[in-house]
Design an enzyme around this catalytic site. Sequence first.
Site, mmCIF file in Angstrom:
data_model
loop_
_atom_site.group_PDB
_atom_site.id
_atom_site.type_symbol
_atom_site.label_atom_id
_atom_site.label_comp_id
_atom_site.label_asym_id
_atom_site.label_seq_id
_atom_site.Cartn_x
_atom_site.Cartn_y
_atom_site.Cartn_z
ATOM 1 C CB CYS A 172 -0.883 0.050 1.193
ATOM 2 S SG CYS A 172 -1.941 1.276 1.156
ATOM 3 C CB CYS B 136 -0.717 2.417 4.082
ATOM 4 S SG CYS B 136 -2.203 1.896 3.163
ATOM 5 C CG ASP B 137 3.161 0.998 4.421
ATOM 6 O OD1 ASP B 137 2.655 1.605 5.754
ATOM 7 O OD2 ASP B 137 2.914 -0.046 4.223
#
Length: 315
Positions: free
Chosen positions: A135, A138-139
């Site tokens: 992701c 997200c990261d």
Amino acid sequence: MLDCAIIGGGPAGLTAGLYTTRGGLDDVIMFEKGMPGGQITSSSEIENYPGATAHNLSGMDFMIPWLEQCQRFGLKHEMSEVTRVSRNEDGTFTIHKSDGSTNTAKSVIVATGSTPKRAGFIGEDKYFGRGVSTCATCDGFFYKGKEVAIIGGGDTAMEEALYLAKICTKVYIIHRRDTFRSAPNTIERVKMTPNIEILLNASPQEVLGDAMGVTGIRVVFKDGLTRQIDAPGLFVFVGRDVNNQVLIQDDGSFLCEMNDAGEVIVDISMNTSVPGLYATGDLRIAAPKQVVSAAGDGSVAALQAIAYVDKISHR
Ligand code: FAD
Ligand code: NAP
């Protein structure tokens, strides 16, 4: 007894929730194990949903109003993981949940979607969450000002490469063939981005790391040559597995007919082989795997469920 149980709260499940409640079904619960919105909430940008023309619209911002809209018409949302759907002798269904409790329903719309696949190279599992991710939204921020590598050559890999290229100093795309699956205009944008380097005919061999996490990746080319890329972030975008687990029965069989890939066989109206059971979105055969088609499936299944519940209730 519920009129309809909806399993999954992505675009398909939420649209099914909107149409069933607005179409007159009284008692409808949408069971979602996490945050409603589905996998598109992990996308940095959506630009191909008709009418959603805002620039840089994140998947999360795009999905927030969907639940609010359903709830206006009476959809109940329960944060639960469904473990199994079974069919009772009278043709109704039991929804089994991970906390051991159950619900019964006259009809069920399964909208459990799909989840990222792992590629299967050495170190992928060991370093998952410690440098290996699926992701970018997200990261990606963890690698601001650093280099990252991406595995895959589909729409997800190419679009997330464009996203990461805005945050990271350099993005390597490692793809096992010499042609991509992604949409041609996305490929063009990737090729025009100066800090993206594409490695074709290349497969990940091993993640390199230390106690702190990933330090790089060793890549092997089709001609046998290898190359080491020093990058602390590795994003794996190699496709999706369908989430069909809720349809597996105690004896290991599936509740309805499936194809060899584990996708639910439906007709054009999202009917499965079991009356009153519908499958929608990424879970079904020949799914275009798009938000707009998942939403369309949800509406079709909901209209079928309304007609079915009316018929069996003699309303
Ligand atoms: P999902 O979105 O997968 O939703 C399923 C939901 O069910 C999830 O919320 C999950 O938590 C829940 N669930 C699963 N199992 C259970 C259970 N047992 N109990 C309870 N809840 C459960 N499509 C586009 O059209 N445009 C794009 O730009 C685009 N970009 C994308 C970018 C990324 C990074 C990804 C991953 C996908 C993208 N897609 C895009 C594809 C799109 O997101 C999917 O096709 C779509 O979300 C499928 O919707 P769905 O409702 O079938 O399933
Ligand atoms: P995908 O289209 O299945 O592509 C997966 C990619 O990973 C392919 O290039 C594949 O290589 C590669 N791959 C698979 N297994 C691998 C392995 N073990 N090692 C190395 N590489 C491997 O998956 P996706 O990109 O996640 O897309 C999934 C679906 O969502 C698609 O239908 C896509 O169109 C849709 N989607 C749409 C949008 C959009 O509309 N904007 C955005 C994202 C996703 P090969 O090419 O050699 O098979």
